[in-house]
Scaffold this motif. Structure first.
Motif, short mmCIF file in Angstrom:
data_model
loop_
_atom_site.label_atom_id
_atom_site.label_comp_id
_atom_site.label_asym_id
_atom_site.label_seq_id
_atom_site.Cartn_x
_atom_site.Cartn_y
_atom_site.Cartn_z
N ALA A 70 -11.42 5.50 7.61
CA ALA A 70 -10.82 4.43 6.80
C ALA A 70 -9.31 4.55 6.81
O ALA A 70 -8.60 3.55 6.85
CB ALA A 70 -11.36 4.49 5.37
N ALA A 71 -8.81 5.79 6.76
CA ALA A 71 -7.38 6.04 6.71
C ALA A 71 -6.87 6.46 8.09
O ALA A 71 -7.47 7.31 8.75
CB ALA A 71 -7.07 7.12 5.68
N PHE A 72 -5.77 5.85 8.52
CA PHE A 72 -5.17 6.20 9.80
C PHE A 72 -3.74 5.67 9.81
O PHE A 72 -3.33 4.89 8.95
CB PHE A 72 -5.97 5.63 10.97
N ASP A 75 1.79 -8.00 10.48
CA ASP A 75 2.87 -7.03 10.50
C ASP A 75 2.39 -5.61 10.77
O ASP A 75 3.16 -4.65 10.64
CB ASP A 75 3.66 -7.07 9.20
N GLY A 76 1.12 -5.43 11.14
CA GLY A 76 0.62 -4.12 11.50
C GLY A 76 -0.05 -3.35 10.39
O GLY A 76 -0.49 -2.22 10.59
N LYS A 77 -0.17 -3.95 9.22
CA LYS A 77 -0.87 -3.29 8.13
C LYS A 77 -2.36 -3.62 8.19
O LYS A 77 -2.74 -4.78 8.38
CB LYS A 77 -0.28 -3.70 6.78
N VAL A 78 -3.19 -2.60 8.05
CA VAL A 78 -4.64 -2.74 8.15
C VAL A 78 -5.26 -2.30 6.83
O VAL A 78 -5.19 -1.12 6.47
CB VAL A 78 -5.22 -1.90 9.31
N ASN A 79 -5.81 -3.27 6.09
CA ASN A 79 -6.53 -2.95 4.87
C ASN A 79 -7.99 -2.69 5.20
O ASN A 79 -8.61 -3.46 5.96
CB ASN A 79 -6.42 -4.09 3.87
N VAL A 132 -10.66 -1.36 -2.34
CA VAL A 132 -9.79 -1.01 -1.21
C VAL A 132 -9.95 0.46 -0.91
O VAL A 132 -9.67 1.32 -1.75
CB VAL A 132 -8.32 -1.35 -1.52
N LEU A 133 -10.42 0.79 0.29
CA LEU A 133 -10.62 2.18 0.69
C LEU A 133 -9.34 2.79 1.26
O LEU A 133 -9.11 4.00 1.10
CB LEU A 133 -11.74 2.28 1.73
N ALA A 134 -8.54 1.98 1.93
CA ALA A 134 -7.30 2.50 2.52
C ALA A 134 -6.38 1.34 2.85
O ALA A 134 -6.85 0.22 3.14
CB ALA A 134 -7.60 3.32 3.77
N GLU A 135 -5.09 1.62 2.80
CA GLU A 135 -4.07 0.69 3.27
C GLU A 135 -3.27 1.42 4.33
O GLU A 135 -2.57 2.39 4.04
CB GLU A 135 -3.18 0.23 2.12
N ASN A 136 -3.38 0.98 5.56
CA ASN A 136 -2.78 1.66 6.70
C ASN A 136 -1.65 0.83 7.30
O ASN A 136 -1.68 -0.40 7.23
CB ASN A 136 -3.84 1.93 7.77
N ASP A 137 -0.70 1.49 7.91
CA ASP A 137 0.45 0.80 8.48
C ASP A 137 0.74 1.35 9.86
O ASP A 137 1.15 2.51 10.01
CB ASP A 137 1.67 0.97 7.57
N LEU A 138 0.51 0.53 10.89
CA LEU A 138 0.83 0.93 12.25
C LEU A 138 2.30 0.73 12.58
O LEU A 138 2.79 1.28 13.57
CB LEU A 138 -0.02 0.14 13.26
N GLY A 139 2.99 -0.10 11.81
CA GLY A 139 4.40 -0.32 12.04
C GLY A 139 4.71 -1.18 13.24
O GLY A 139 5.85 -1.21 13.72
N GLU A 140 3.71 -1.92 13.76
CA GLU A 140 3.90 -2.77 14.93
C GLU A 140 3.18 -4.09 14.73
O GLU A 140 2.12 -4.14 14.09
CB GLU A 140 3.36 -2.08 16.20
N ASP A 141 3.72 -5.16 15.28
CA ASP A 141 3.11 -6.48 15.17
C ASP A 141 1.74 -6.49 15.84
O ASP A 141 1.54 -5.86 16.89
CB ASP A 141 3.98 -7.54 15.82
N ILE A 142 0.81 -7.23 15.25
CA ILE A 142 -0.53 -7.31 15.82
C ILE A 142 -1.18 -8.62 15.39
O ILE A 142 -1.07 -9.04 14.24
CB ILE A 142 -1.39 -6.09 15.39
N SER A 143 -1.85 -9.26 16.32
CA SER A 143 -2.65 -10.44 16.00
C SER A 143 -4.05 -10.35 16.61
O SER A 143 -4.85 -11.27 16.48
CB SER A 143 -1.96 -11.73 16.47
#
Length: 429
Positions: A46-48, A380-384, A394-405
């Motif tokens: 869940a968290a990464f 914006d790269g955040k994965v809930n 909400v199990l985790a709020e993750n941030d890859l820091g890169e644009d993604i669609s």
């Protein structure tokens, strides 16, 4: 309703008490092994993030909004490069590059940062891989990268007149590729809106049928992808666009039924074409529409025009996702809105279970559910990561820091996330 409810349940698999999944599962198309955004894999994190549960990441030549597909130890994804070439890439599941092939050139960006001509996802059957680009170039390769065939759909079926390119992904079923080419203008004889079936191994046309509608302006177009509906009695193709969802016989493409008023004539907006694709389980078809439009739940047994036939309508919900496609699991319908709001409905009745806010940003990826977790990817790269079920958590709020669609892909215990800069392999350590 009880019979419908029983059909809506998803059987849970037993979990092994190890770090490995119960069975390695391929991800052969953009919505996964069951074409519905659901994976049977277990023991997924869940968290990464950049420093947590990342097995590897590799730099890509350029951005794209397509979802990677995985079969065994092979990964395929589309991209552009600095020259504007539209490419199909192959790598293995360690991130090692195997080959790349140019499908077309002349990339066109969409609204600056919304997407480009490599937005169609590839698909594979474990022996061959197919890739279509938004300009209509469609090619087939074997796993070694040898070209099997290639066709220009605009040369074969008429020039595309669609603002952001033909981003619909074909659907593969039993050796046949089905494409919906709903791209607008033309007179009664040349109107460019059709559905076609091609031999997957050769690219030869099996059948082609016109797809008429009374849509006009931008609504003559569609960015949605076709899907296959199947239960224990019937199987057919669903095409979605130009104000209608239409069911077609697989044998010859002829129309079984259609449902309109998806862009309501009483309040018609000629700029609202379809982007999200429908999803189905036996006994239920959930139909998104265009921004500001409704979501329809249809019974699969229609005939003719069912637009105003209530016996074929289960329920209607007033708020539709704009781009993310719906997901159905364990008697619930998940609707990820374009602003990050998550709406969950009872699949049998359409009654709202909850409506909660996640990350307040554009959402272009479709939700994916696996291991009791719903993965929602923001632009914006955040994965809930939300706990699946009737209670919002909400199990985790993750941030890859890169644009993604791109929508996530899951295979063999790994979550693959394709950002505009990298392909990330996320795995429980």
């Amino acid at each position: 309703m009880h019979s419908v409810t029983s059909r809506l349940s998803v059987v849970c698999l037993l979990t092994l008490v190890t770090a490995a999944p119960l069975s390695a599962e391929n991800w052969p198309s953009w919505r996964g092994p069951h074409s519905n955004g659901i994976s049977d894999e277990k023991n997924l994190p869940a968290a990464f993030g950049p420093d947590k549960n990342v097995a590897w990441k590799v730099r890509l030549p350029g951005p794209a909004g397509s979802t990677p597909v995985i079969w065994g130890d092979r990964i395929f994804l589309t991209t552009v490069n600095d020259n504007g070439d539209l490419l199909l890439l192959a790598m293995d599941t360690t991130g090692k590059s195997l080959w790349e092939r140019q499908i077309s050139g002349g990339n066109k960006n969409v609204r600056g940062d919304e997407g480009n001509s490599a937005s169609n996802s590839p698909l594979t059957d474990g022996k061959l891989v197919w890739s279509m680009m938004a300009d209509g170039k469609l090619a087939c390769f074997d796993f070694a990268g040898q070209e099997i065939w290639k066709v220009d759909l605009q040369e074969r079926y008429g020039k595309f007149s669609i603002q952001f390119g033909m981003t619909s992904t074909p659907v593969l079923d039993e050796g046949i590729l089905y494409l919906q080419l709903i791209h607008g203008e033309g007179d009664a004889k040349t109107r460019e809106a059709c559905v076609v079936a091609l031999e997957a191994g050769s690219g030869k046309q099996i059948w082609r049928v016109d797809r008429p509608s009374d849509a006009y302006a931008e609504n003559e177009h569609s960015y949605a992808s076709p899907v296959i509906y199947q239960d224990d009695r019937q199987k057919y193709l669903l095409t979605h666009g130009a104000d209608f969802i239409v069911a077609h016989r697989l044998s010859d493409g002829s129309e079984i039924w259609r449902c309109g008023e998806l862009n309501r004539k009483g309040n018609y907006d000629p700029t609202l074409r379809f982007v999200a694709s429908p999803v189905s389980i036996p006994g239920l078809i959930v139909v998104p529409t265009a921004k500001k439009g409704p979501v329809l739940a249809l019974k699969p047994d229609g005939a003719g025009d069912i637009t105003r036939k209530p016996e074929f309508h289960l329920w209607t919900w007033e708020r539709t996702p704009d781009v993310p496609s719906p997901l159905i699991a364990d008697g619930l319908v998940y609707l990820c809105m374009q602003d990050g709001n998550l709406n969950v409905l009872d699949a049998a009745s359409g009654q709202e279970i909850y409506f909660e806010r996640t990350h307040r940003q554009r959402h272009r990826a479709s939700p994916v559910l696996a291991d009791g977790k719903l993965y929602l990817v923001a632009r914006d790269g955040k994965v809930n990561v939300i706990k699946a079920g009737p209670k919002f958590e909400v199990l985790a709020e993750n941030d890859l820091g890169e644009d993604i669609s791109s929508s996530p892909a899951i295979s063999n215990g790994t979550i693959y996330l394709r950002t505009y800069q990298h392909l990330w392999a996320i795995r429980q350590k």
